[in-house]
Design an enzyme around this catalytic site. Structure first.
Site, mmCIF file in Angstrom:
data_model
loop_
_atom_site.group_PDB
_atom_site.id
_atom_site.type_symbol
_atom_site.label_atom_id
_atom_site.label_comp_id
_atom_site.label_asym_id
_atom_site.label_seq_id
_atom_site.Cartn_x
_atom_site.Cartn_y
_atom_site.Cartn_z
ATOM 1 N N TRP A 44 0.805 -1.226 0.000
ATOM 2 C CA TRP A 44 0.000 0.000 0.000
ATOM 3 C C TRP A 44 0.831 1.265 0.000
ATOM 4 O O TRP A 44 0.418 2.287 -0.551
ATOM 5 C CB TRP A 44 -0.987 -0.010 1.170
ATOM 6 C CG TRP A 44 -2.102 -0.947 0.882
ATOM 7 C CD1 TRP A 44 -2.341 -2.146 1.500
ATOM 8 C CD2 TRP A 44 -3.112 -0.816 -0.118
ATOM 9 N NE1 TRP A 44 -3.434 -2.754 0.943
ATOM 10 C CE2 TRP A 44 -3.930 -1.955 -0.052
ATOM 11 C CE3 TRP A 44 -3.406 0.154 -1.071
ATOM 12 C CZ2 TRP A 44 -5.016 -2.153 -0.893
ATOM 13 C CZ3 TRP A 44 -4.494 -0.033 -1.912
ATOM 14 C CH2 TRP A 44 -5.282 -1.182 -1.816
ATOM 15 N N GLU A 45 1.990 1.241 0.597
ATOM 16 C CA GLU A 45 2.819 2.447 0.629
ATOM 17 C C GLU A 45 3.566 2.655 -0.683
ATOM 18 O O GLU A 45 3.758 3.777 -1.117
ATOM 19 C CB GLU A 45 3.816 2.384 1.792
ATOM 20 C CG GLU A 45 3.173 2.402 3.167
ATOM 21 C CD GLU A 45 2.489 3.708 3.496
ATOM 22 O OE1 GLU A 45 2.821 4.750 2.894
ATOM 23 O OE2 GLU A 45 1.607 3.693 4.379
ATOM 24 N N GLY A 46 3.990 1.561 -1.296
ATOM 25 C CA GLY A 46 4.802 1.688 -2.506
ATOM 26 C C GLY A 46 6.193 2.190 -2.159
ATOM 27 O O GLY A 46 6.377 2.899 -1.182
#
Length: 163
Positions: free
Chosen positions: A36-38
């Protein structure tokens, strides 16, 4: 068998009170957070206008910064440890692995301070697990702006929390 990163995480933070099984479970927490953060090896502004680098690291991020993958892993380990410590300190009820994974991802994203005053935490600490699960989806805004990516992340966190 522990993954390389799990071994690094345990050794780096010298957590003798974490058994190997608990460290293994954290590999899921890391994968959820990473997804989700990448990964950004060059600093950039997030949707809220905060400088970010690595996997959602903000506390030391600044403009025109570049880091290596190894540095990003260290920053992630530190930030995840903070989220884990916040969940341990602020949650007074038993959690299963999936609930813990979901909460670590959530707290990693919003921070321990916001979690500490949240309705989600209050409901959870009253053992209202169902009510707490419904609170995740209230956290889909960044500086008052709806973010579809946060909604998608929260839906996955809720699924994990309830499974």
């Amino acid at each position: 068998m522990l993954s390389g990163f799990s071994k690094f995480f345990k050794r780096y933070f010298k957590l003798p009170h974490w058994d190997d099984e608990e460290v293994k479970t954290n590999s899921y927490d890391l994968n959820l957070i990473k997804r989700w953060e990448g990964l950004e090896l060059d600093s950039s502004l997030d949707t809220g206008g905060v400088w970010t680098i690595g996997w959602g690291h903000t506390s030391t991020a600044r403009p025109n910064q570049r880091i290596t993958l190894a540095e990003a892993e260290i920053l992630l380990a530190r930030d995840v440890k903070t989220a884990v410590d916040d969940v341990r300190r602020l949650v007074d009820v038993p959690l299963n692995h999936n609930q813990r994974s979901a909460l670590i991802s959530f707290v990693f994203n919003i921070g321990g301070t916001q979690f500490s005053t949240s309705t989600l935490r209050r409901k959870l600490n009253r053992q209202d697990y169902e009510g707490a699960s419904k609170e995740f989806l209230r956290w889909v805004y960044d500086n008052g702006k709806f973010i579809q990516g946060l909604k998608n992340r929260r839906k996955e966190e809720v699924r994990k929390f309830l499974s």
